[in-house]
Design a protein around this motif. Structure first.
Motif, PDB file in Angstrom:
ATOM      1  N   LEU A   1      -2.838   2.875 -11.378  1.00  0.00           N
ATOM      2  CA  LEU A   1      -2.024   2.149 -10.403  1.00  0.00           C
ATOM      3  C   LEU A   1      -2.761   1.979  -9.080  1.00  0.00           C
ATOM      4  O   LEU A   1      -2.625   0.959  -8.401  1.00  0.00           O
ATOM      5  CB  LEU A   1      -0.699   2.883 -10.174  1.00  0.00           C
ATOM      6  N   GLN A   2      -3.549   2.954  -8.696  1.00  0.00           N
ATOM      7  CA  GLN A   2      -4.263   2.886  -7.428  1.00  0.00           C
ATOM      8  C   GLN A   2      -5.592   2.137  -7.510  1.00  0.00           C
ATOM      9  O   GLN A   2      -6.091   1.657  -6.492  1.00  0.00           O
ATOM     10  CB  GLN A   2      -4.496   4.293  -6.888  1.00  0.00           C
ATOM     11  N   ASN A   3      -6.158   2.042  -8.720  1.00  0.00           N
ATOM     12  CA  ASN A   3      -7.516   1.505  -8.812  1.00  0.00           C
ATOM     13  C   ASN A   3      -7.671   0.264  -9.687  1.00  0.00           C
ATOM     14  O   ASN A   3      -8.738  -0.355  -9.676  1.00  0.00           O
ATOM     15  CB  ASN A   3      -8.465   2.593  -9.340  1.00  0.00           C
ATOM     16  N   ALA A   4      -6.644  -0.101 -10.427  1.00  0.00           N
ATOM     17  CA  ALA A   4      -6.763  -1.216 -11.362  1.00  0.00           C
ATOM     18  C   ALA A   4      -6.683  -2.561 -10.646  1.00  0.00           C
ATOM     19  O   ALA A   4      -6.416  -2.642  -9.438  1.00  0.00           O
ATOM     20  CB  ALA A   4      -5.668  -1.121 -12.424  1.00  0.00           C
ATOM     21  N   ALA A   5      -6.885  -3.621 -11.406  1.00  0.00           N
ATOM     22  CA  ALA A   5      -6.751  -4.976 -10.876  1.00  0.00           C
ATOM     23  C   ALA A   5      -5.281  -5.248 -10.543  1.00  0.00           C
ATOM     24  O   ALA A   5      -4.380  -4.568 -11.045  1.00  0.00           O
ATOM     25  CB  ALA A   5      -7.253  -5.988 -11.901  1.00  0.00           C
ATOM     26  N   ILE A   6      -5.046  -6.272  -9.723  1.00  0.00           N
ATOM     27  CA  ILE A   6      -3.694  -6.553  -9.238  1.00  0.00           C
ATOM     28  C   ILE A   6      -2.715  -6.802 -10.377  1.00  0.00           C
ATOM     29  O   ILE A   6      -1.588  -6.291 -10.367  1.00  0.00           O
ATOM     30  CB  ILE A   6      -3.716  -7.763  -8.279  1.00  0.00           C
TER      31      ILE A   6
ATOM     32  N   LEU B   1       4.136  -1.347 -12.253  1.00  0.00           N
ATOM     33  CA  LEU B   1       5.335  -1.313 -11.409  1.00  0.00           C
ATOM     34  C   LEU B   1       6.538  -1.884 -12.144  1.00  0.00           C
ATOM     35  O   LEU B   1       7.649  -1.347 -12.059  1.00  0.00           O
ATOM     36  CB  LEU B   1       5.087  -2.080 -10.115  1.00  0.00           C
ATOM     37  N   LEU B   2       6.326  -2.966 -12.921  1.00  0.00           N
ATOM     38  CA  LEU B   2       7.415  -3.549 -13.702  1.00  0.00           C
ATOM     39  C   LEU B   2       7.841  -2.629 -14.833  1.00  0.00           C
ATOM     40  O   LEU B   2       9.038  -2.477 -15.110  1.00  0.00           O
ATOM     41  CB  LEU B   2       6.993  -4.913 -14.259  1.00  0.00           C
ATOM     42  N   ASP B   3       6.874  -1.990 -15.493  1.00  0.00           N
ATOM     43  CA  ASP B   3       7.181  -1.068 -16.591  1.00  0.00           C
ATOM     44  C   ASP B   3       8.023   0.114 -16.101  1.00  0.00           C
ATOM     45  O   ASP B   3       8.811   0.677 -16.868  1.00  0.00           O
ATOM     46  CB  ASP B   3       5.902  -0.546 -17.241  1.00  0.00           C
ATOM     47  N   HIS B   4       7.836   0.485 -14.839  1.00  0.00           N
ATOM     48  CA  HIS B   4       8.582   1.615 -14.274  1.00  0.00           C
ATOM     49  C   HIS B   4       9.803   1.155 -13.466  1.00  0.00           C
ATOM     50  O   HIS B   4      10.438   1.972 -12.800  1.00  0.00           O
ATOM     51  CB  HIS B   4       7.659   2.465 -13.389  1.00  0.00           C
TER      52      HIS B   4
ATOM     53  N   ARG C   1       0.825  -1.206   0.000  1.00  0.00           N
ATOM     54  CA  ARG C   1       0.000   0.000   0.000  1.00  0.00           C
ATOM     55  C   ARG C   1       0.859   1.255   0.000  1.00  0.00           C
ATOM     56  O   ARG C   1       0.611   2.206  -0.759  1.00  0.00           O
ATOM     57  CB  ARG C   1      -0.918   0.003   1.240  1.00  0.00           C
ATOM     58  N   LEU C   2       1.908   1.264   0.837  1.00  0.00           N
ATOM     59  CA  LEU C   2       2.816   2.404   0.885  1.00  0.00           C
ATOM     60  C   LEU C   2       3.498   2.626  -0.454  1.00  0.00           C
ATOM     61  O   LEU C   2       3.596   3.753  -0.944  1.00  0.00           O
ATOM     62  CB  LEU C   2       3.874   2.193   1.970  1.00  0.00           C
ATOM     63  N   VAL C   3       3.975   1.535  -1.048  1.00  0.00           N
ATOM     64  CA  VAL C   3       4.688   1.640  -2.323  1.00  0.00           C
ATOM     65  C   VAL C   3       3.768   2.163  -3.419  1.00  0.00           C
ATOM     66  O   VAL C   3       4.122   3.097  -4.155  1.00  0.00           O
ATOM     67  CB  VAL C   3       5.266   0.268  -2.725  1.00  0.00           C
ATOM     68  N   ILE C   4       2.579   1.602  -3.522  1.00  0.00           N
ATOM     69  CA  ILE C   4       1.650   2.010  -4.581  1.00  0.00           C
ATOM     70  C   ILE C   4       1.234   3.467  -4.410  1.00  0.00           C
ATOM     71  O   ILE C   4       1.225   4.241  -5.383  1.00  0.00           O
ATOM     72  CB  ILE C   4       0.428   1.077  -4.600  1.00  0.00           C
ATOM     73  N   ASP C   5       0.892   3.883  -3.179  1.00  0.00           N
ATOM     74  CA  ASP C   5       0.483   5.271  -2.949  1.00  0.00           C
ATOM     75  C   ASP C   5       1.606   6.247  -3.295  1.00  0.00           C
ATOM     76  O   ASP C   5       1.386   7.278  -3.938  1.00  0.00           O
ATOM     77  CB  ASP C   5       0.064   5.475  -1.489  1.00  0.00           C
ATOM     78  N   ALA C   6       2.833   5.919  -2.852  1.00  0.00           N
ATOM     79  CA  ALA C   6       3.964   6.822  -3.067  1.00  0.00           C
ATOM     80  C   ALA C   6       4.362   6.883  -4.539  1.00  0.00           C
ATOM     81  O   ALA C   6       4.626   7.967  -5.078  1.00  0.00           O
ATOM     82  CB  ALA C   6       5.151   6.378  -2.218  1.00  0.00           C
TER      83      ALA C   6
END
Length: 231
Positions: free
Chosen positions: A76-81, A88-91, A39-44
């Protein structure tokens, strides 16, 4: 850290466990619930992507890229897992976990240099698990509410209604009079304390066990805040 899991009945709990070098003390292992880190990683990362300014001097390119960044951040915050994982992999997101800080790095789309985000997030014990406590300086990153505390608050107000009206509540039917009294005391907490519990911003050491075992909760709100670490 290495992903792992534990199972209790039909429930499965995911964790990240720190790696030890040969000869290291096993008591030094960090075992963190995966949701806390993810959660921290995705939000940040979502905020960093949305705020990232393209390295261009052309207004139309900057505008288009900023719009694209906002779309990716929202996704990133709202899509499926599986879609979050792809972003995250693309970035090329990398995470470094320290005792008082989480360091994230990622590669913005179309740029050669990596960007870095540092989050002040101290590790602290909460019950039997390690949790992150996020200081007000990182107010844009909201901690996850504690479902046990939230359930206690809901039960507390149900118990209060039971005492005041005498109307039976099936959700409380199996509790003893003593425990119902403990729940009613929780319903006396200051509105800002209740609000903090419901949105997850309570002190990290405030657990369900601590709340239910507090036998002498004062009636005045300043003393309550002091008792539970809100001041």
């Amino acid at each position: 850290m290495t992903p792992t899991h534990a199972a209790t009945g039909s429930k499965r709990f995911r964790y990240y466990v720190s790696r030890l070098e040969p000869g290291d003390d096993k008591n030094l292992v960090w075992r963190l619930p995966s949701g806390e880190i993810e959660r921290l990683v995705i939000d940040a990362i979502a905020k960093a992507i949305a705020d990232n300014a393209p390295a261009s001097s052309e207004a139309n390119i900057i505008q288009d890229q900023m719009a694209a960044n906002s779309e990716v951040a929202c996704k990133l915050q709202n899509a499926a897992i599986h879609e979050k994982r792809k972003i995250l992999l693309d970035h090329s997101v990398k995470v470094q976990l320290l005792k008082e800080q989480l360091i994230l790095s990622f590669k913005p789309q179309g740029e050669a240099e990596r960007a870095e985000v540092c989050i002040d997030a101290k590790l602290a014990k909460q019950g039997s698990e390690l949790k992150f406590t996020i200081p007000p300086t990182n107010a844009n990153i909201k901690p996850a509410p504690n479902p046990i505390l939230q359930k206690l608050v809901a039960q507390a107000f149900a118990a209060q209604e039971l005492v005041l009206t005498g109307k039976p509540n099936p959700a409380l039917s199996e509790y003893s009079r003593r425990y119902l009294g403990q729940l009613v005391r929780i319903s006396w907490l200051a509105p800002d304390i209740i609000g903090s519990i419901m949105d997850g911003t309570q002190p990290v050491d405030l657990t369900g066990r601590k709340l239910t075992r507090a036998n002498a909760i004062p009636l005045d709100w300043p003393s309550q805040r002091k008792m539970f670490g809100f001041t």
